[in-house]
Design an enzyme around this catalytic site. Structure first.
Site, mmCIF file in Angstrom:
data_model
loop_
_atom_site.group_PDB
_atom_site.id
_atom_site.type_symbol
_atom_site.label_atom_id
_atom_site.label_comp_id
_atom_site.label_asym_id
_atom_site.label_seq_id
_atom_site.Cartn_x
_atom_site.Cartn_y
_atom_site.Cartn_z
ATOM 1 N N HIS A 190 91.844 -25.376 -18.159
ATOM 2 C CA HIS A 190 90.412 -25.485 -17.845
ATOM 3 C C HIS A 190 90.184 -25.826 -16.371
ATOM 4 O O HIS A 190 89.085 -26.234 -15.997
ATOM 5 C CB HIS A 190 89.768 -26.580 -18.699
ATOM 6 C CG HIS A 190 89.952 -26.401 -20.164
ATOM 7 N ND1 HIS A 190 89.467 -25.306 -20.828
ATOM 8 C CD2 HIS A 190 90.586 -27.168 -21.093
ATOM 9 C CE1 HIS A 190 89.785 -25.414 -22.115
ATOM 10 N NE2 HIS A 190 90.466 -26.528 -22.294
ATOM 11 N N HIS A 196 87.803 -22.657 -25.868
ATOM 12 C CA HIS A 196 89.122 -22.243 -26.331
ATOM 13 C C HIS A 196 88.992 -21.008 -27.214
ATOM 14 O O HIS A 196 89.863 -20.706 -28.010
ATOM 15 C CB HIS A 196 89.794 -23.358 -27.139
ATOM 16 C CG HIS A 196 89.747 -24.689 -26.478
ATOM 17 N ND1 HIS A 196 88.723 -25.584 -26.685
ATOM 18 C CD2 HIS A 196 90.583 -25.258 -25.585
ATOM 19 C CE1 HIS A 196 88.956 -26.675 -25.944
ATOM 20 N NE2 HIS A 196 90.061 -26.492 -25.268
#
Lengths: 319, 319
Positions: free
Chosen positions: B44, B206
């Protein structure tokens, strides 16, 4: 895009009323200061408008995707950036940009604005060293903009600003690596084709042919190929200092840039070369192309001071 | 990746010697200040380590790609961040993170470090409003980190820091949109499948299922769907101020984020809501996923002041 960007960055950028392809820094041009004009095609964001503001560029001319801006907006930029001390054009060495920036320079001189032009040629894979002037300008141009902008902001003369920008260009070395093409919004097609397990070293920011296509390899091996080529041209003795830019072309994530940087640091450190400044991220992109470039600016005391000079733009802030 | 990042950001981050999955801010923790610990899986970037430094987080715990960090490194972060005034854990509401951060909180309390935990739940598409506590934390967590970090830096008590972080979480609304999946480095596979002309609204960072899969639509229409949903929850009357984050999941270029922002601004402006701060770029990514998210933080005077409080980290600098 421009509507969104100018709304977002209204603290930095204002449209130039006489052109819808030219923006001026809110706190950039001022009397007695050399003006810095940059520009080029879109699709490379944050190049170029992200680098407009105090301590960096004073105005930016904006073309279509991967296309040079027309001479008109460039002329408007020159006029907006002019504080009576002359204007510097700094842009990448591409046929369309050269043609249009040269036309604009002539038009500006007719209006008594002295213009000097520096074509960035940092892509050392784009042409052999014998044809250094024929090389393209790629992500390393951000270093050159930064040096030029700092020189202008420090109130140096047009001659001095030009000389410093040329020195920065002469000492900046970039090589890009592409893994997947980008999709051109005009055509909705890829700008080149490459196999899923292939990699191309030396590719330009518009998908221009590189120097070598090979099977996919590990990040360290890619970095070694790039750094070997940079070392073959950069005459930086032990004890030198450099600035490093690891730039994503778009879809390559920051995670992978750090992996490349790790090896860049190892290679420089082994030669006893110090990284004084590192920039890692999206600095000069190619829409959503997968790939990255590594740029090294071989510093000296003068360039180091200019690189660290404060700037305040939408995409680069040095306090 | 961590080797590269810690070399690159040595001015901000130092490894915690007792763990290879925990980093501490060079100029963060100090006696009498509440410590802020953040963390989560990698993939991320710049979340989470890009937000560690003065005025923001004091330490970060780092998991594998898309996986929670183990309790050990989180505990080491709590110890490193502790200045005797307690520690705040702020992290996304995912089962693995909750389990490991809770274990670490218990271990820290056993060592006499008071810990408060704030689970970020800004993804309003991830669960209906009746199950607000079950929502996931996504890009809006950057706003929540920023508020919490500022509160800690201003020397507020643990109670006050906790209350302000909760308020920021309650007033942050995010929805993501995905166009193409990311490729997981562990498996070299996509994390979900989606047709070339499809778009999924409400997708998590995700690849978690969204609320609606549809045919590709124009940027304004996408933004309208997102904003309509945000407006249905955010009770911001005319005259309110907000902060806007338009975040790329990875491969979506800045150019497209500006196009989304243009419409966000139009929608807010039509309701007489002022955008006080805008952040546009790569703030919380999902490797090379194609897509973007829009987060709105409904400000009040207190939150506005905290959001503007200076911070100096690798990925966010407010002078």
């Amino acid at each position: 895009m421009l509507e969104g960007a100018t709304k977002a960055h209204a603290a930095y950028l204002a449209p130039i009323k006489t052109s819808n392809r030219a923006l001026v820094a809110c706190h950039g041009p001022r009397p007695g200061k050399v003006g810095l004009v940059i520009g080029g095609g879109t699709g490379h964001e944050p190049c170029f408008m992200g680098y407009v503001g105090r301590g960096l560029a004073d105005a930016v001319a904006i073309g279509n995707v991967f296309s040079a801006p027309p001479p008109g907006p460039i002329l408007e930029c020159a006029k907006a950036a002019s504080g009576g001390a002359g204007v510097l054009f700094v842009y990448g060495n591409y046929a369309g940009d050269v043609m249009n920036f040269e036309m604009a320079a002539e038009m500006a001189q007719e209006q008594s604005i002295p213009v000097r032009s520096i074509l960035t040629t940092d892509d050392i894979a784009s042409s052999p060293i014998e044809d250094k002037e024929g090389r393209r300008g790629v992500a390393g141009n951000v270093f050159i903009f930064k040096i030029a902008g700092a020189a202008c902001d420090q109130g140096l003369s047009l001659d001095q600003c030009e000389a410093l920008a040329r020195k920065a260009n002469d000492r900046t070395f970039t090589i890009g690596v592409a893994l997947e093409p980008c999709s051109m919004p005009q055509t909705q097609r890829h700008n080149f084709e490459i196999g899923p397990d292939d990699i191309e070293i030396g590719m330009g920011i518009h998908g221009e042919r590189g120097v070598m296509r090979d099977r996919m390899m590990r990040a360290d091996e890619i970095t070694d190929r790039v750094m070997d080529r940079i070392f073959s041209e950069m005459k930086a003795p032990a004890g030198s200092s450099v600035a490093v830019l690891v730039n994503s072309f778009g879809a390559t994530p920051l995670m992978e840039l750090y992996i490349l940087f790790r090896r860049v640091e190892q290679r420089l450190s082994a030669k006893n070369i110090t990284i004084e400044v590192n920039w890692i991220g999206h600095y000069c992109t190619s829409l959503d192309m997968v790939g990255a470039s590594i740029s090294i600016l071989h510093l000296d005391a003068e360039l180091s001071q200019l690189l660290r000079h404060p700037c305040d733009t939408a995409s680069l802030r040095i306090p």
